[in-house]
Motif scaffolding. Sequence first.
Motif: not given
Length: 673
Positions: A14, A9-10, A3-5
């Motif tokens: 990508v 991080q997201k 999980r990327l909060h």
Amino acid sequence: MIRLHSLRQKMLAVVMLVALLALLVSIGIFIVYDLRAYHRAIVADLSTQAELIGHMSSPALVFDDPRLAKENLALLRLRPKVDAGAIYRSGGALFAAYVAPGQSADIPRQAGGEGFRYEDGKLLMFKSIVDNGEVLGTVFLRAEYEMLGRALDYLAIAVLAMLGAMLSAWLLLRRLNPLLTQPILDIAGVAREIVDTGDYSRRATRLSEDEVAELVDSFNKMLDEIQARTRALETSNREIAREAEQRSQAQHEVMRLNGELEQRVHERTMQLEIANGELAMAMEEAKSANQAKSAFLSSMSHELRTPLNAILGFAQILTSDKLPSTLAQKREFAGHILKSGRHLLTLINEILDLAKIESGAVALSLEPVALQEILQECDDMVRPLAGERGIRLLFPADSRVHVVADRTRLKQILLNLLSNAIKYNRDGGAVVVDSSPSGPSLVRLSVQDTGMGLRPEQMKLLFQPFNRLGQESGAEEGTGIGLVVTKRLVELMGGVIGATSSPGVGSMFWVELKCADPLPSLKASGVLPASAPDDADHPLRTTVLYVEDNPANLRLIEEIIGFRPDLKLLTAPDAHLGVELARAHQPDIILMDINLPGMSGFDALAELRADPATRHIPVIALTANAMPRDVEKGLAAGFFRYLVKPINIDEFTEAINSTTSYLARDREKAGQP
């Protein structure tokens, strides 16, 4: 699932995923292309090498010479990737083998089907040896096949490249991420702080606790939000412009890398084309060398069979109870056998000399040699031969020159040149021997005759085997190897040999030495008298015309037919006279040699077939050309029968009898008596 909060991080995940996918695709394409090219290259190279070995070894299979085949296979030591090879006969049996040092000697005992396969990391190839449409055998090659190792190496390189690229991308994005996300995070933080703390003093002062104060607070909150959004939009525009510029630079870099890749591919293609061209040239040279070797072997077979023909033929007469001969005839036949045997021994010795020289097995003892002593010894040896034909010999009165040479070989050289000068001279002519300086530390020895001389096209054939000094006449016996051996020996001693000639005037052969020069001799043989035609009278005889340039062979056939009162013999020493005799006397049968001076037996056969007056006469080939392809060629050209020398008297008699029976049946059909 991870999980990327956070937004940071997201975005990092990508970008890293896209970069990883691009690297996997590009590296995978490159690895597949290179492995495929490597596979094609090694298969093509091994196939070409097998074809080359096959071309080089076809004479070894034809003449059953495993040693020559092993020597050809030994050339594989120049190809480290090829660790074993073999040549099989047409039936699949092992003929010759080669195994590189330190490699497994496990070679198939039988030839497999043509093609290639893989076993234990090795590439095994079988290639048929085809000559003139005939499968002579099979070539087997075993080579290292490094496809798995190469793939593992590429996989390791790819993993290292991806790890390096991903690490570089991650470090770069960690530094660039704040530029993209921090403004948005700051705006969110300020809004969250204003909302969480309710500190509106930054923008507006809360004057009261009533609804207006709440409205002011709300208004100040809206102003703060508007200002924050404006600043965030300007910052975002600048980042977008900078990102667009970076993207453009990245595109240019990709285009540059693509150009370099295309250039490398083009260079690799050009190198491959050059290598293929060089390989094709090497194959053509090997093919030419193979053809020259086949021509040499064919000529050597003819030269060996010619004296054997007289030896075995006269020996058959002497040992036959059906062909009685007088004491004088036996002595004459024994003389022919002795002379032909000596000629055969000379031929074999000179062939062995040539083989030793070509293989580097000749040992020379170079030392200072007094030229005058050598010339005097040669004068004493050849003067009786010259006196038989009234040829004058002129040697230098006093040649106080020393040359560094092998004494025995130098004497052989001079005897060879002198015997040729006497043999091809005219009766009552002269031979002039001279020695003179021709440069610093060089001495030129020359032997000049007053013979018929040589034309320019004949001069080109002087130093080729079995050319008999370029003479077109077959009256003089000789091996035609002497000058070849002489030239090789002169070159081994660091010397030079040459010749000049004027048609109708004579020829001069010369040798230049620093003080060294050994050479083998070309032994001369006497001229045999021409045989007289059989003039016996018989009312119902079959007329046989024999066209042959060798006096001993003419004499042999004359003796054989002499025991047949039903046969009458006419002879001709060349094809031109043979054709004229055939037209004039209309013989029943013609015996034709193939290798005739001026006009060959094939040309004479064509001329006889073209003339209506002689086209009906059966022509039997009687020749020393005994190769299977020669027999097929002769029968295809129209010869009635094809007999090879040495003559087998029973086979010869059967051929004459069967041809006579054929003529009788033909006359019966035509209603002739």
